[in-house]
Design a protein around this motif. Sequence first.
Motif, PDB file in Angstrom:
ATOM      1  N   PRO A 467       0.816  -1.216   0.000  1.00 46.24           N
ATOM      2  CA  PRO A 467       0.000   0.000   0.000  1.00 46.24           C
ATOM      3  C   PRO A 467       0.851   1.268   0.000  1.00 46.24           C
ATOM      4  CG  PRO A 467       0.198  -0.807   2.236  1.00 46.24           C
ATOM      5  CD  PRO A 467       1.015  -1.745   1.369  1.00 46.24           C
ATOM      6  N   PHE A 468       0.329   2.293  -0.628  1.00 47.18           N
ATOM      7  CA  PHE A 468       0.865   3.643  -0.457  1.00 47.18           C
ATOM      8  C   PHE A 468      -0.132   4.395   0.412  1.00 47.18           C
ATOM      9  CE2 PHE A 468       1.022   8.090  -2.452  1.00 47.18           C
ATOM     10  CZ  PHE A 468       1.880   8.558  -1.465  1.00 47.18           C
ATOM     11  N   TYR A 475       2.851   9.903  10.460  1.00 45.95           N
ATOM     12  CA  TYR A 475       3.213   8.565  10.913  1.00 45.95           C
ATOM     13  C   TYR A 475       1.975   7.698  11.112  1.00 45.95           C
ATOM     14  CZ  TYR A 475       7.718  10.775  11.651  1.00 45.95           C
ATOM     15  OH  TYR A 475       8.893  11.451  11.468  1.00 45.95           O
ATOM     16  N   ILE A 476       2.065   6.465  10.648  1.00 42.76           N
ATOM     17  CA  ILE A 476       0.946   5.525  10.660  1.00 42.76           C
ATOM     18  C   ILE A 476       1.057   4.633  11.887  1.00 42.76           C
ATOM     19  CG2 ILE A 476      -0.131   3.615   9.402  1.00 42.76           C
ATOM     20  CD1 ILE A 476       1.217   4.969   6.852  1.00 42.76           C
ATOM     21  N   GLY A 477      -0.056   4.453  12.588  1.00 38.81           N
ATOM     22  CA  GLY A 477      -0.058   3.592  13.759  1.00 38.81           C
ATOM     23  C   GLY A 477      -0.344   2.144  13.427  1.00 38.81           C
ATOM     24  N   SER A 490      -3.423  -7.362  10.474  1.00 44.87           N
ATOM     25  CA  SER A 490      -3.193  -6.070  11.115  1.00 44.87           C
ATOM     26  C   SER A 490      -1.695  -5.809  11.092  1.00 44.87           C
ATOM     27  CB  SER A 490      -3.714  -6.090  12.552  1.00 44.87           C
ATOM     28  OG  SER A 490      -3.494  -4.851  13.183  1.00 44.87           O
ATOM     29  N   GLN A 491      -1.284  -4.691  10.470  1.00 43.56           N
ATOM     30  CA  GLN A 491       0.131  -4.390  10.290  1.00 43.56           C
ATOM     31  C   GLN A 491       0.487  -3.103  11.020  1.00 43.56           C
ATOM     32  OE1 GLN A 491       1.590  -6.756   9.002  1.00 43.56           O
ATOM     33  NE2 GLN A 491       0.532  -7.630   7.241  1.00 43.56           N
ATOM     34  N   TYR A 496       3.694  -2.359   5.597  1.00 42.51           N
ATOM     35  CA  TYR A 496       2.256  -2.540   5.835  1.00 42.51           C
ATOM     36  C   TYR A 496       1.619  -3.410   4.750  1.00 42.51           C
ATOM     37  CZ  TYR A 496       3.350   1.566   8.657  1.00 42.51           C
ATOM     38  OH  TYR A 496       3.943   2.439   9.528  1.00 42.51           O
ATOM     39  N   GLY A 497       2.395  -4.360   4.203  1.00 41.11           N
ATOM     40  CA  GLY A 497       1.926  -5.160   3.083  1.00 41.11           C
ATOM     41  C   GLY A 497       1.108  -6.363   3.510  1.00 41.11           C
ATOM     42  N   LEU A 498       0.634  -7.098   2.514  1.00 44.36           N
ATOM     43  CA  LEU A 498      -0.239  -8.247   2.760  1.00 44.36           C
ATOM     44  C   LEU A 498      -0.013  -9.283   1.669  1.00 44.36           C
ATOM     45  CD1 LEU A 498      -2.720  -9.495   4.310  1.00 44.36           C
ATOM     46  CD2 LEU A 498      -4.153  -8.365   2.589  1.00 44.36           C
ATOM     47  N   ASP A 499       0.145 -10.552   2.086  1.00 42.37           N
ATOM     48  CA  ASP A 499       0.212 -11.668   1.144  1.00 42.37           C
ATOM     49  C   ASP A 499      -1.159 -12.319   1.061  1.00 42.37           C
ATOM     50  OD1 ASP A 499       3.010 -11.581   0.469  1.00 42.37           O
ATOM     51  OD2 ASP A 499       3.425 -12.313   2.494  1.00 42.37           O
TER      52      ASP A 499
END
Length: 647
Positions: A467-468, A475-477, A490-491, A496-499
């Motif tokens: 994701p962008f 800052y992302i929590g 939940s990342q 913050y990626g996902l497979d």
Amino acid sequence: MKMNKRIGILSLAVGIMTAGIVQSPAPARADIVWDHWTQAEALQAAGNSKAAVPHWQYLTNYYASTGDWENAALFSGKLDAYFDALGDYDQAIYYYEQENKYWVNAGKDWGAVKLQRADQIRTTVELYREENNESIVQQLSDPKGAQLAKFEPAYGTYLGVYSEQDPKVGNIFTKMASEYGKKHAIYLAYAHWGQSFPATYAKRAKEAGGALQIAWEPDDGLDPVADGAYLRNWAREAKVAGIPIFLRFAGEMNGAWVKWHGNPAQYIAKFRMLHDVFAAEAPNVAMVWSPGDVPANDIDPYYPGDAYVDWVGVSLYIEPYENGDPSLPSMLATSNVERLTRLYNTYASRKPLMLSETGVPHYSHSADEDYTEWAKLNLQRLYEIMPYKYPRLKAITYFNVDQGMASAKNDYSLSTSSEIQSYYKQLIANPYLLSEVKDASKPADHIGYVPIDAEHQAFTKGTRIIPFIKIPEVYIGKVEYLLNGRVIASQTSLPYGLDLKAGDVPEGSVLQLRIMNKAGQQVALRTFGISSQVSVDINGAVQKFEQAPVIVNGSTFTPLRAIFEAMGAKVDYEAATRTVTATKGTTTVKLTLDQTTVYVNGKATQLEEPARLVNGYTLAPARFVGETFGGIVNWNGTSRTVTITTK
């Protein structure tokens, strides 16, 4: 009239940047305008800006309707500042963009800084995924209706670096692989008009298996730049170097800080002359036209023309403070991603792009502050997001320097922080970031990246999602992924990626991202369509189809002709009877569309579901298609893959 004079004076007071006294409204309207104006001033002075908003809105609309763009812009500025301070970023963005539009209408570029602020507070959530179908990847990466440029990869992005001031590498370019885990494709060197060709740098780039980018700077301006013995000898030495050379002549010409700024016509003439000389003397040289990303309004007048430019480059830096000065506004919310948008949209359909110089500091010398977390966020955007979002961004050259002199501002170095060096090594390990310059090169794993949008929702077997995410709080929590309404991941750390596996994603699925800031507050929720498709492997080779397999009534249907031919059968179709005949060796199969009876060597057999036409292609049940000519068929539900093994 006295009223006219008062309104004219106030126009100057509020619009201190305006060119002169604006024309006041008609007398009948003047009292209304004046009432709104004085009430807004009184309310703001009393600290009640909320109550002043309707008056500012009235004044903005009034002046826009009369073509008084300067006052319309100034009152829009009141509104965007109010909503920004309130945290109502959608409204603030609306008025920032409106203010810029009014300044443009007034013939001024004073709204550029407002657009920058709008980008800072804009929430962006985009998804990119792996794609192993080269034709899909290249549709995005290829130039439209044109051939690839000189040294342009088919897809993927060249890794480049300026390493001379890196104490671990210097100008011994072969050390890059041992220090950073991967050799780089392009090494940057600086040269100056009047000096000899940088043969030592070219030799060391060749030893490292790389190309050379040369930033050639006419320090005495453009007047001395002429065709003659010096230039011809320089060009011939470039040819003798025997490696690809990206020649960036007089970069950042749109900025007043360089001596070759100010005369676009002269610049274009000199660039074209150099192009012609190198075309004749050194065909291994690609001409790079490379402005700075700011000031944006001065870029296009310097463009030499498509016939004279091989690559479009840009110098693009971000830093914690404007101009590295802590007394100026914070720039932490500025993303390097959006900084490329204008240039990319203007030129990418015509030329490949490169970041000729770019950097992300992890330390501010001028503020004595550490920005490692911020640097990692933007390095990830630089190497994972920008090449995917901008598929014709084909090279990135990192400015690997710690500005450690007395006037130092920022530390862009990759090696002065072990955490940054380790993270950089992790990022560039991706095969999409290429280590060798050659025409039409590709990543070794042949995997590209596409946006998850209406045209690129479906994937096969499995995919990696990147994701962008950009939020005003920077800052992302936490990032939560919901698939069809259920939280599946939940990342809390980059990227913050996902497979995803195909078997977990039915056709027509809905993927949502819930974004939280560091305080745990939800700041965004975005929804994307996503699907998986059935894939087919024959003897271990993945098959590519123009029409993907589909599932009908619980049965998997696969393209009949493509699979039969891959298994060595000859296939004919008789349109009049809608009959398919396939022959391999002593076996002949006949079937008619939409009928369940099939004949194998004249013997009738029944299908549970008949073959059918889908988007002009004949599809039939996968097991029948695979087993007809003696294949062994298996189904993998996790990856939704039909495997066919022939005897």
